[in-house]
Design an enzyme around this catalytic site. Structure first.
Site, mmCIF file in Angstrom:
data_model
loop_
_atom_site.group_PDB
_atom_site.id
_atom_site.type_symbol
_atom_site.label_atom_id
_atom_site.label_comp_id
_atom_site.label_asym_id
_atom_site.label_seq_id
_atom_site.Cartn_x
_atom_site.Cartn_y
_atom_site.Cartn_z
ATOM 1 N N LYS A 1 0.823 -1.225 0.000
ATOM 2 C CA LYS A 1 0.000 0.000 0.000
ATOM 3 C C LYS A 1 0.851 1.266 0.000
ATOM 4 O O LYS A 1 0.540 2.241 0.708
ATOM 5 C CB LYS A 1 -0.968 0.018 1.182
ATOM 6 C CG LYS A 1 -1.955 -1.136 1.207
ATOM 7 C CD LYS A 1 -2.873 -1.031 2.415
ATOM 8 C CE LYS A 1 -3.781 -2.231 2.545
ATOM 9 N NZ LYS A 1 -4.598 -2.187 3.762
ATOM 10 N N LYS B 1 -14.515 -3.123 3.146
ATOM 11 C CA LYS B 1 -13.370 -3.011 2.244
ATOM 12 C C LYS B 1 -12.439 -1.923 2.747
ATOM 13 O O LYS B 1 -12.864 -0.923 3.327
ATOM 14 C CB LYS B 1 -13.841 -2.670 0.824
ATOM 15 C CG LYS B 1 -14.765 -3.715 0.201
ATOM 16 C CD LYS B 1 -14.035 -5.010 -0.080
ATOM 17 C CE LYS B 1 -14.895 -5.981 -0.887
ATOM 18 N NZ LYS B 1 -16.025 -6.543 -0.134
ATOM 19 N N ASP B 2 -11.154 -2.099 2.488
ATOM 20 C CA ASP B 2 -10.123 -1.215 3.010
ATOM 21 C C ASP B 2 -10.286 0.211 2.493
ATOM 22 O O ASP B 2 -10.621 0.442 1.328
ATOM 23 C CB ASP B 2 -8.747 -1.765 2.606
ATOM 24 C CG ASP B 2 -7.635 -1.261 3.502
ATOM 25 O OD1 ASP B 2 -7.614 -0.056 3.817
ATOM 26 O OD2 ASP B 2 -6.779 -2.069 3.888
ATOM 27 N N ARG B 3 -10.026 1.158 3.378
ATOM 28 C CA ARG B 3 -10.024 2.575 2.966
ATOM 29 C C ARG B 3 -8.806 2.908 2.127
ATOM 30 O O ARG B 3 -8.883 3.722 1.195
ATOM 31 C CB ARG B 3 -10.055 3.457 4.224
ATOM 32 C CG ARG B 3 -9.924 4.947 3.935
ATOM 33 C CD ARG B 3 -10.355 5.752 5.130
ATOM 34 N NE ARG B 3 -9.431 5.673 6.234
ATOM 35 C CZ ARG B 3 -8.479 6.580 6.480
ATOM 36 N NH1 ARG B 3 -8.306 7.606 5.657
ATOM 37 N NH2 ARG B 3 -7.704 6.462 7.531
ATOM 38 N N HIS B 4 -7.664 2.280 2.435
ATOM 39 C CA HIS B 4 -6.409 2.584 1.742
ATOM 40 C C HIS B 4 -6.263 1.684 0.519
ATOM 41 O O HIS B 4 -5.333 0.886 0.410
ATOM 42 C CB HIS B 4 -5.228 2.395 2.692
ATOM 43 C CG HIS B 4 -5.374 3.144 3.980
ATOM 44 N ND1 HIS B 4 -5.283 4.508 4.058
ATOM 45 C CD2 HIS B 4 -5.640 2.716 5.243
ATOM 46 C CE1 HIS B 4 -5.459 4.906 5.308
ATOM 47 N NE2 HIS B 4 -5.689 3.840 6.048
#
Length: 362
Positions: free
Chosen positions: A32, A92-95
């Site tokens: 990320k 779901k991931d923010r990043h």
């Protein structure tokens, strides 16, 4: 079966890294570095299943920099409905860049769908939409497609290729991802401090009495459910870690639920509940002994009336492929079933540094 006794973790002293399938990792990577390095596309259902019509407007949108609950709340505001009337299949991931489905309860407003979707599109790209008869709920999707870029890879390419080949053929332990437990296990600390009897959680025996009471559940109740789930997940990881360490995570043991009726039974571990586990004999003894090391956490379940459940011990990615981009960068593509963590899959091969944590983001 004798397992050496252990003390329950002290506050903020929880184990959050568990044994790998091969006993170690072959390389280190940065994950990320940008949101575009972590792409997730939710796989819902077939076109025939989607074109049913109904009171719920389903919208597939792309988000970046926003978490799932935030988007759900904004959709509720735009639609003028309750937050509870917006459904989704999973967090779901923010990043990351994620394509995800949401359902919004909009009975009798079919003629206004295009205008509403236009308002949504001012905030997030809308990829498609349709009507269906029921709200989307957790786990309704088939799974998720992932496309990830791993940067600053340090390790021998041959060893990485061999480890990924093994992962493709054999799979890896199906651990819950550490993000489920909060920073330094804070969600587990809060699980010890909460009142389990106040949980308003699907599956409890009181849920039927409450009927639709969950629709008015406050944020405190939602947080309690989060902490409860974290406790349950951590105990599962501890049992799986023991099975990995003892080399017993591939084959069912005596007492595996359902093994007597199915010779090809899936090997599972416990999602703890009132009464602990429904495994018996050797497997039940192992699970009760491992969980018994953490009596304070196990006690969280004594008054919840949550039915014990099972979760597969092994995760096996579908369509796993990878491409080297120089000697220190790798692009991976794969598909995972609902409830499986890409970070747990990667963590079986790589020592991961999460760039968002380096930046102090959460």
């Amino acid at each position: 079966m004798i397992i050496a006794p252990d003390n329950s973790p002290k506050t903020s002293d929880w184990r959050l890294d568990w044994p790998t399938s091969a006993g170690g990792r072959v390389a280190s990577v940065l994950l990320k570095a940008t949101a575009d390095d972590f792409f997730v596309d939710e796989d819902l259902r077939s076109a025939d299943e989607l074109m049913a019509g109904g009171e719920h407007l389903c919208i597939r949108l792309e988000k970046k920099g926003d978490n799932t609950d935030y988007v759900a709340r904004q959709l509720a505001i735009l639609s003028g409905c309750r937050h509870f009337d917006v459904g989704f299949c999973g967090l779901k991931d923010r990043h990351a860049v994620t394509r995800q489905w949401f359902s919004v309860y909009r009975p009798g407003q079919e003629d206004e769908d295009a205008a509403f979707v236009g308002k949504v599109a001012e905030n997030w790209p809308v990829l498609e939409y349709h009507r269906q008869a029921r709200k989307l709920r957790r786990g309704d999707h088939r799974g998720n497609h992932f496309e990830l870029v791993l940067r600053e890879l340090s390790g021998a390419p041959d060893a990485v290729d061999a480890a990924l080949e093994r992962l493709r053929e054999m799979g890896c332990p199906n651990y819950f991802g550490r993000q489920r437990f909060g920073h330094n296990g804070a969600n587990l600390d809060r699980a010890l401090a909460m009142d389990p009897s106040k949980l308003n959680h699907r599956g409890s025996r009181n849920a039927k009495k409450r009927g639709r009471g969950r629709s008015s559940a406050g944020s405190g109740d939602s947080k309690n459910v989060l902490y409860f789930s974290a406790a349950r997940s951590w105990l599962f990881n501890e049992v799986l870690a023991y099975r990995v360490q003892t080399g017993t995570w591939f084959e069912p043991l005596e007492g595996e639920p359902g093994a007597s009726e199915n010779q090809h039974i899936m090997v599972t571990g416990p999602l703890w509940g009132d009464g602990g586990t429904d495994a018996v004999s050797v497997q039940g003894e192992i699970e009760r002994t491992v969980v018994g090391r953490h009596p304070r956490l196990a006690a969280v379940f004594a008054t919840t009336r949550m039915k014990p459940e099972r979760r597969p011990l092994r995760m096996k990615p579908e369509a796993l492929e990878w491409q080297w981009q120089g000697n220190d960068q790798l692009r991976l593509k794969f598909w995972l079933a609902p409830g499986q963590y890409a970070t747990s899959l990667l963590g079986d091969v790589f020592e991961i540094t999460d760039a968002t944590r380096l930046a102090g983001e959460d």
